[in-house]
Design a protein around this motif. Structure first.
Motif, PDB file in Angstrom:
ATOM      1  N   THR A  53     -63.918 -39.934  37.940  1.00  0.00           N
ATOM      2  CA  THR A  53     -63.116 -40.784  38.814  1.00  0.00           C
ATOM      3  C   THR A  53     -62.930 -42.169  38.184  1.00  0.00           C
ATOM      4  O   THR A  53     -63.324 -42.381  37.036  1.00  0.00           O
ATOM      5  CB  THR A  53     -63.788 -40.852  40.211  1.00  0.00           C
ATOM      6  OG1 THR A  53     -62.964 -41.588  41.095  1.00  0.00           O
ATOM      7  CG2 THR A  53     -65.173 -41.486  40.164  1.00  0.00           C
ATOM      8  N   ARG A  54     -62.322 -43.082  38.921  1.00  0.00           N
ATOM      9  CA  ARG A  54     -62.057 -44.405  38.337  1.00  0.00           C
ATOM     10  C   ARG A  54     -62.030 -45.467  39.433  1.00  0.00           C
ATOM     11  O   ARG A  54     -61.894 -45.150  40.620  1.00  0.00           O
ATOM     12  CB  ARG A  54     -60.708 -44.416  37.629  1.00  0.00           C
ATOM     13  CG  ARG A  54     -59.525 -44.272  38.596  1.00  0.00           C
ATOM     14  CD  ARG A  54     -58.225 -44.442  37.878  1.00  0.00           C
ATOM     15  NE  ARG A  54     -57.066 -44.361  38.763  1.00  0.00           N
ATOM     16  CZ  ARG A  54     -55.817 -44.485  38.353  1.00  0.00           C
ATOM     17  NH1 ARG A  54     -55.564 -44.695  37.083  1.00  0.00           N
ATOM     18  NH2 ARG A  54     -54.820 -44.418  39.203  1.00  0.00           N
ATOM     19  N   GLU A  55     -62.125 -46.736  39.004  1.00  0.00           N
ATOM     20  CA  GLU A  55     -61.989 -47.859  39.934  1.00  0.00           C
ATOM     21  C   GLU A  55     -61.061 -48.913  39.350  1.00  0.00           C
ATOM     22  O   GLU A  55     -61.042 -49.075  38.121  1.00  0.00           O
ATOM     23  CB  GLU A  55     -63.361 -48.483  40.207  1.00  0.00           C
ATOM     24  CG  GLU A  55     -64.217 -47.602  41.088  1.00  0.00           C
ATOM     25  CD  GLU A  55     -65.016 -48.371  42.122  1.00  0.00           C
ATOM     26  OE1 GLU A  55     -65.121 -49.601  42.005  1.00  0.00           O
ATOM     27  OE2 GLU A  55     -65.504 -47.738  43.054  1.00  0.00           O
ATOM     28  N   PRO A  56     -60.317 -49.679  40.180  1.00  0.00           N
ATOM     29  CA  PRO A  56     -60.193 -49.379  41.590  1.00  0.00           C
ATOM     30  C   PRO A  56     -59.472 -48.047  41.761  1.00  0.00           C
ATOM     31  O   PRO A  56     -58.580 -47.722  40.971  1.00  0.00           O
ATOM     32  CB  PRO A  56     -59.357 -50.532  42.153  1.00  0.00           C
ATOM     33  CG  PRO A  56     -58.975 -51.399  41.019  1.00  0.00           C
ATOM     34  CD  PRO A  56     -59.524 -50.833  39.772  1.00  0.00           C
ATOM     35  N   GLY A  57     -59.839 -47.304  42.794  1.00  0.00           N
ATOM     36  CA  GLY A  57     -59.165 -46.029  43.059  1.00  0.00           C
ATOM     37  C   GLY A  57     -60.162 -44.932  43.345  1.00  0.00           C
ATOM     38  O   GLY A  57     -61.277 -45.186  43.790  1.00  0.00           O
ATOM     39  N   GLY A  58     -59.748 -43.699  43.088  1.00  0.00           N
ATOM     40  CA  GLY A  58     -60.660 -42.570  43.223  1.00  0.00           C
ATOM     41  C   GLY A  58     -60.540 -41.799  44.523  1.00  0.00           C
ATOM     42  O   GLY A  58     -61.074 -40.704  44.629  1.00  0.00           O
ATOM     43  N   THR A  59     -59.881 -42.385  45.534  1.00  0.00           N
ATOM     44  CA  THR A  59     -59.538 -41.647  46.764  1.00  0.00           C
ATOM     45  C   THR A  59     -58.097 -42.060  47.098  1.00  0.00           C
ATOM     46  O   THR A  59     -57.624 -43.099  46.609  1.00  0.00           O
ATOM     47  CB  THR A  59     -60.438 -41.998  47.973  1.00  0.00           C
ATOM     48  OG1 THR A  59     -60.081 -43.310  48.435  1.00  0.00           O
ATOM     49  CG2 THR A  59     -61.916 -41.964  47.631  1.00  0.00           C
ATOM     50  N   PRO A  60     -57.414 -41.301  47.969  1.00  0.00           N
ATOM     51  CA  PRO A  60     -56.029 -41.684  48.291  1.00  0.00           C
ATOM     52  C   PRO A  60     -55.919 -43.125  48.809  1.00  0.00           C
ATOM     53  O   PRO A  60     -55.040 -43.885  48.378  1.00  0.00           O
ATOM     54  CB  PRO A  60     -55.630 -40.659  49.357  1.00  0.00           C
ATOM     55  CG  PRO A  60     -56.469 -39.448  49.026  1.00  0.00           C
ATOM     56  CD  PRO A  60     -57.785 -39.983  48.541  1.00  0.00           C
ATOM     57  N   LEU A  61     -56.837 -43.515  49.695  1.00  0.00           N
ATOM     58  CA  LEU A  61     -56.789 -44.882  50.223  1.00  0.00           C
ATOM     59  C   LEU A  61     -57.077 -45.902  49.117  1.00  0.00           C
ATOM     60  O   LEU A  61     -56.364 -46.900  48.962  1.00  0.00           O
ATOM     61  CB  LEU A  61     -57.815 -45.026  51.370  1.00  0.00           C
ATOM     62  CG  LEU A  61     -58.017 -46.433  51.927  1.00  0.00           C
ATOM     63  CD1 LEU A  61     -56.702 -47.017  52.450  1.00  0.00           C
ATOM     64  CD2 LEU A  61     -59.064 -46.420  53.045  1.00  0.00           C
TER      65      LEU A  61
END
Ligand code: Z5A
Length: 208
Positions: A37-45
């Protein structure tokens, strides 16, 4: 099986995206089920928040607002993806995490590191990466690689000094937490960088 959180950090162009897949493969070869996964991010929201943070919009994004958006995205990512994965014994490999916040919002933007530490405590409730690999190059090298790739977001258009301050914070955090952080000289041919990454993963796994 206990889940682990591994993070890959560094300034733009150091080779994070390039090496995420390599690390994932090394973990999978060792029989580890890994969520990438990654940041910022990783989920739809959190990905929607990422778009707000990176967008070169007309309205200025105040530094504190940027910091709060990044932690809002992290909160969604942690509660909806990272913690459930760890609770199920999965390993999580994340492209950037809170060290990036200390580096960019703290070092780069100049926000007080104590404020970032307080938000970290509030949002993460003690959760920290088990292993952080910091890919390090002189700022100019990473920026040159990015320039060759083309396209810029809100961060990539920052001045050199911004990235120099961010690099200093990255390196000082790695020095302060040697049990968690390993620094890799990424200003070398990719094969040499990946030899080091393979050794780091091997040593880390040999401790289990
Ligand atoms: N941000 C923040 O401010 N606060 C936070 O808390 C967090 C993030 C979590 C997200 O962008 C932005 O969010 C980021 C900070 C901010 N700022 N920016 N910009 P991102 O996740 O997309 O991060 P990025 O750092 O911009 O990714 P990048 O530009 O793609 O860089 P990279 O992933 O490290 O590099 P790469 O794409 O793997 O490699 C770049 C080029 O170099 C590519 O052509 C490669 O083939 C080449 N490369 C890679 N390694 C080598 C070696 N060893 N030699 C030669 N060439 C190489």
């Amino acid at each position: 099986m206990i889940g682990r959180l591994i993070t890959l950090e560094g300034l733009e162009g150091v080779g994070k995206s390039t090496n995420m897949e390599f690390i994932q493969r090394k973990l999978q070869e060792a029989g580890i089920d890994v969520d990438v996964t990654r940041e910022p991010g990783g989920t739809p929201l959190a990905e929607k928040i990422r778009a707000l943070v990176l967008d070169t919009a007309d309205e200025p994004l105040p530094d504190l607002c940027e910091l709060l958006l990044i932690f809002a995205a992290r909160s969604a990512h942690l509660e909806n993806r990272i913690r459930p994965a760890l609770d199920h014994g999965r390993w999580v490999l994340c492209d950037r995490f809170t060290d990036a916040t200390f580096a960019y919002q703290g070092g780069g933007r100049g926000l007080p590191l104590e404020i970032i530490a307080r938000l970290e405590g509030l949002v993460q409730s003690g959760l920290k990466p088990d292993l952080t690999i910091l890919l390090d190059t002189p700022v100019e090298i990473g920026l040159e690689r990015i320039r060759e790739r083309g396209g810029t977001d809100r961060f990539e258009s920052q001045r050199l000094e911004f990235f120099q301050r961010a690099r200093e914070v990255y390196l000082s955090r790695a020095q302060q937490e040697p049990e968690r952080c390993v620094v890799v000289d990424a200003n070398r041919p990719l094969t040499q960088v990946q030899d080091d990454l393979a050794k780091i993963i091997e040593v880390y796994l040999s401790n289990f």
